[in-house]
Design an enzyme around this catalytic site. Structure first.
Site, PDB file in Angstrom:
ATOM      1  N   ALA A 174      40.486  30.177  43.920  1.00  0.00           N
ATOM      2  CA  ALA A 174      39.924  29.064  44.685  1.00  0.00           C
ATOM      3  C   ALA A 174      40.854  27.867  44.526  1.00  0.00           C
ATOM      4  O   ALA A 174      41.574  27.758  43.530  1.00  0.00           O
ATOM      5  CB  ALA A 174      38.517  28.712  44.201  1.00  0.00           C
TER       6      ALA A 174
ATOM      7  N   GLY B  50      46.174  29.508  50.764  1.00  0.00           N
ATOM      8  CA  GLY B  50      47.137  30.556  51.085  1.00  0.00           C
ATOM      9  C   GLY B  50      47.001  31.097  52.495  1.00  0.00           C
ATOM     10  O   GLY B  50      47.759  31.980  52.904  1.00  0.00           O
TER      11      GLY B  50
ATOM     12  N   ASP C 221      38.645  36.735  43.181  1.00  0.00           N
ATOM     13  CA  ASP C 221      39.479  35.908  44.054  1.00  0.00           C
ATOM     14  C   ASP C 221      39.725  34.561  43.384  1.00  0.00           C
ATOM     15  O   ASP C 221      39.057  34.213  42.410  1.00  0.00           O
ATOM     16  CB  ASP C 221      38.793  35.713  45.414  1.00  0.00           C
ATOM     17  CG  ASP C 221      39.774  35.410  46.543  1.00  0.00           C
ATOM     18  OD1 ASP C 221      40.970  35.187  46.261  1.00  0.00           O
ATOM     19  OD2 ASP C 221      39.339  35.385  47.711  1.00  0.00           O
TER      20      ASP C 221
ATOM     21  N   GLY D 108      46.530  34.951  46.256  1.00  0.00           N
ATOM     22  CA  GLY D 108      46.977  33.721  45.621  1.00  0.00           C
ATOM     23  C   GLY D 108      47.661  33.950  44.285  1.00  0.00           C
ATOM     24  O   GLY D 108      47.764  35.068  43.796  1.00  0.00           O
ATOM     25  N   THR D 109      48.120  32.850  43.694  1.00  0.00           N
ATOM     26  CA  THR D 109      48.953  32.938  42.494  1.00  0.00           C
ATOM     27  C   THR D 109      48.167  33.402  41.273  1.00  0.00           C
ATOM     28  O   THR D 109      48.688  34.152  40.453  1.00  0.00           O
ATOM     29  CB  THR D 109      49.608  31.578  42.204  1.00  0.00           C
ATOM     30  OG1 THR D 109      48.597  30.559  42.201  1.00  0.00           O
ATOM     31  CG2 THR D 109      50.633  31.223  43.268  1.00  0.00           C
ATOM     32  N   THR D 110      46.907  32.977  41.132  1.00  0.00           N
ATOM     33  CA  THR D 110      46.105  33.433  39.989  1.00  0.00           C
ATOM     34  C   THR D 110      45.764  34.907  40.141  1.00  0.00           C
ATOM     35  O   THR D 110      45.794  35.666  39.169  1.00  0.00           O
ATOM     36  CB  THR D 110      44.828  32.580  39.855  1.00  0.00           C
ATOM     37  OG1 THR D 110      45.186  31.199  39.887  1.00  0.00           O
ATOM     38  CG2 THR D 110      44.121  32.866  38.538  1.00  0.00           C
TER      39      THR D 110
ATOM     40  N   GLU E 291      39.054  36.425  53.317  1.00  0.00           N
ATOM     41  CA  GLU E 291      38.427  36.203  52.010  1.00  0.00           C
ATOM     42  C   GLU E 291      36.913  36.057  52.154  1.00  0.00           C
ATOM     43  O   GLU E 291      36.149  36.592  51.351  1.00  0.00           O
ATOM     44  CB  GLU E 291      39.015  34.954  51.345  1.00  0.00           C
ATOM     45  CG  GLU E 291      40.411  35.175  50.785  1.00  0.00           C
ATOM     46  CD  GLU E 291      41.063  33.913  50.264  1.00  0.00           C
ATOM     47  OE1 GLU E 291      42.000  34.037  49.463  1.00  0.00           O
ATOM     48  OE2 GLU E 291      40.663  32.805  50.654  1.00  0.00           O
TER      49      GLU E 291
END
Length: 224
Positions: free
Chosen positions: A82, A96, A80, A26-28, A102
């Site tokens: 959320a 995503g 990870d 994901g983006t973060t 995950e």
């Protein structure tokens, strides 16, 4: 610096030499991987286990050593993102499309930390559509059962209108619920639906959440 970047950079402080680290999607997480790659260049030794092919490709590009999940005994720590986090640190994940992998990496981990920007924190889960990963062979039957239960499933598609495919070659149905009154009851219901491989309710599955704010400051929540 934005909230995602602040949370991602902060999470790198959790990694120490010799760890096996679960790398989310994901983006973060992108900002976390970027900062982690800098530490690896400076000599940090670790083994990464990815939750998606997208993360594998990023890690390879940035020189982070990787192994598949089947090649490690356990994972010391997984970082990870959320899509939603409630005050009791339950969450929705899978925006995503990586929810199955995950969850498999999460359950193999001794410790789990989520990194999010402040917009992902909610009073009650459910505004973000809940992803469920389903077997293509019977997706219409599963879709019908979910519709009959009032769960408002929508098949996730790609830009060309074809079904979105997960790394495991499954489809995703997104449940448009607005609010989830009883996440554990819904999780139990979904767990017992044949052909539904996994759902995006991650309940009791993180130890800490690092929240990044637009001004760059950090808040950390711990499971009690």
């Amino acid at each position: 610096m934005n909230g995602k970047q602040a949370a991602g950079i902060q999470a790198v402080q959790e990694i120490s030499d010799g760890m096996v680290v679960g790398l989310g999607t994901g983006t973060t997480v992108y900002y976390f991987l970027e900062a982690l790659a800098e530490k690896v260049k400076l000599g940090l030794k670790l083994t990464g286990v990815a939750t998606s092919q997208q993360t594998v490709e990023l890690a390879r590009k940035w020189g982070i050593p990787m192994k598949p999940l089947n090649s490690v005994q356990s994972i010391d720590l997984t970082i990870d993102g959320a899509d939603e986090v409630s005050p009791d640190l339950d969450g929705i994940k899978g925006g995503g499309g990586a929810l199955l992998y995950e969850k498999l990496v999460a359950v193999a981990s001794k410790k789990r930390i989520w990194i999010v920007d402040a917009r992902k924190t909610v009073k009650q889960l459910g505004a973000f559509p809940l992803p469920v990963e389903v077997i293509p062979f019977s997706w219409k039957q599963i879709n019908r059962k979910l519709e009959n239960r009032g769960l408002h499933p929508v098949l996730r598609t790609q830009k060309d209108g074809s079904p979105f495919l997960t790394d495991a070659r499954h489809y995703i149905l997104d449940l448009h619920l607005n609010t989830i009154e009883n996440p554990s009851a819904l999780a139990n219901e979904l767990d017992h639906l044949p052909g539904l491989v996994e759902h995006g309710l991650f309940l009791g599955m993180t130890d800490s959440v690092i929240i990044g704010y637009p001004d760059g400051h950090i808040e950390r929540l711990e499971r009690h």
